[in-house]
Design a protein around this motif. Structure first.
Motif, short mmCIF file in Angstrom:
data_model
loop_
_atom_site.label_atom_id
_atom_site.label_comp_id
_atom_site.label_asym_id
_atom_site.label_seq_id
_atom_site.Cartn_x
_atom_site.Cartn_y
_atom_site.Cartn_z
N ASP A 94 -42.53 2.15 2.60
CA ASP A 94 -42.51 1.02 3.53
C ASP A 94 -43.78 0.21 3.29
OD1 ASP A 94 -42.62 -0.75 5.65
OD2 ASP A 94 -42.11 0.73 7.18
N THR A 111 -44.90 -2.33 4.71
CA THR A 111 -45.60 -2.71 5.94
C THR A 111 -46.69 -1.71 6.27
OG1 THR A 111 -43.61 -3.76 6.81
CG2 THR A 111 -45.33 -3.19 8.39
N ARG A 128 -46.45 8.69 8.30
CA ARG A 128 -45.13 8.05 8.30
C ARG A 128 -44.62 7.83 6.88
NH1 ARG A 128 -43.34 4.77 13.13
NH2 ARG A 128 -44.36 5.79 14.89
N LEU A 129 -45.49 7.47 5.97
CA LEU A 129 -45.07 7.29 4.58
C LEU A 129 -44.61 8.61 3.97
CD1 LEU A 129 -47.88 4.81 3.52
CD2 LEU A 129 -45.42 4.33 3.32
N GLY A 150 -41.32 9.62 5.36
CA GLY A 150 -40.27 8.82 4.74
C GLY A 150 -39.84 9.39 3.41
N GLY A 154 -37.16 10.64 9.83
CA GLY A 154 -37.48 9.39 10.52
C GLY A 154 -37.10 9.38 11.98
#
Length: 274
Positions: A87, A89, A126-127, A130, A135
């Motif tokens: 992601d 972001t 979070r990465l 993923g 998630g």
């Protein structure tokens, strides 16, 4: 793989499935290089700001399908092969945090500091989740708690390093509550009030870590075992700070090779402990 600079990143060790290692290593070098641009050497702040802007421009070029500059080819060439799994972001959030470190604010309260952790540490968890295909809301919330706790523990471990750089991560509300001045913390002035402050801050970090710890028990296979070691490593630093009476203004605790059996045992017995 060396992690002497970027402490909030789990190593791409033998616990990491081989299929994920290229992405984890590409991610590590992206974050490590950005951290070095912000921290290493004696470049002026304006030079560092421009370097991070150029670094972000290369990330934007990569995300748009254009060729980045050749300046950081060793970073962006591997990242280009793995970017579809990440992601972007969250990568930008990391750069935001590194830029903030160039002119760090004084944090008003704990929520203000956690907002920094949301960009400096939480994206890593979070990465990685993923990449493992995880998630759900509960797992992300627990990951954020673990990563923020690790960031806070790093702060309470690194007073002697951050002080000379005029970096103060203790919220003003906590300083006021314990009657400790920002200048005293930056100068690493030890004393009863300072130790009470650090004990309070460590209790906060421990509570966050305990809130997130069930994630390590719910992730299957190697991911779960690696996260158990990460969680226990953070808790061990807190234990070492406590064992010395919370004197981390003048003594920096660290994990050493002799701690490995203790960490391994804690990871093995973590379910029973919980």
């Amino acid at each position: 793989m060396s992690i002497e600079h970027y402490e909030n990143f789990p190593v791409a060790s033998w616990l990491c499935p081989p299929a994920l290692r290229p992405a984890v290593i590409a991610l590590y070098h992206f974050a490590r290089t950005a951290d070095d641009l912000a921290d290493e050497g004696d470049a002026a702040t304006a030079v560092r700001v421009q370097a991070l802007r150029d670094y972000r421009a290369d990330l934007n070029a990569l995300a748009a399908g254009r060729a980045p500059s050749a300046r950081w080819k060793a970073v962006f060439a591997p990242l280009a092969r793995e970017l579809h799994r990440l992601d972007a972001t969250l990568l930008h959030d990391l750069l935001d945090a590194f830029e903030q470190d160039l002119a760090p604010p004084r944090y008003r309260d704990r929520d203000h500091l956690l907002d920094y952790c949301r960009r400096s540490a939480n994206p890593i968890g979070r990465l990685l989740l993923g990449l493992y295909g995880v998630g759900d809301t509960a797992s992300l919330r627990r990951s954020d708690a673990i990563c923020s706790a690790l960031q806070l523990i790093n702060f309470w471990q690194d007073f002697s390093r951050d002080g000379p750089r005029s970096r103060l991560y203790v919220p003003q509300a906590d300083l006021d509550r314990h009657g400790v001045s920002a200048e005293a913390v930056l100068a690493c002035q030890d004393g009863p009030a300072a130790r009470a402050l650090i004990r309070d801050l460590c209790d906060w970090a421990r509570t966050l870590m305990q809130e997130g710890a069930p994630l390590a028990l719910s992730l299957p296979g190697r991911a779960g075992w690696e996260l158990r070691l990460v969680v226990q490593g953070g808790l061990l630093i807190l234990d070492k700070i406590a064992a010395r009476g919370h004197d981390s203004l003048v003594h920096r605790p660290k994990i050493e090779a002799l701690d490995l059996p203790r960490l391994t045992w804690r990871a093995l017995t973590m379910r029973a402990r919980s």
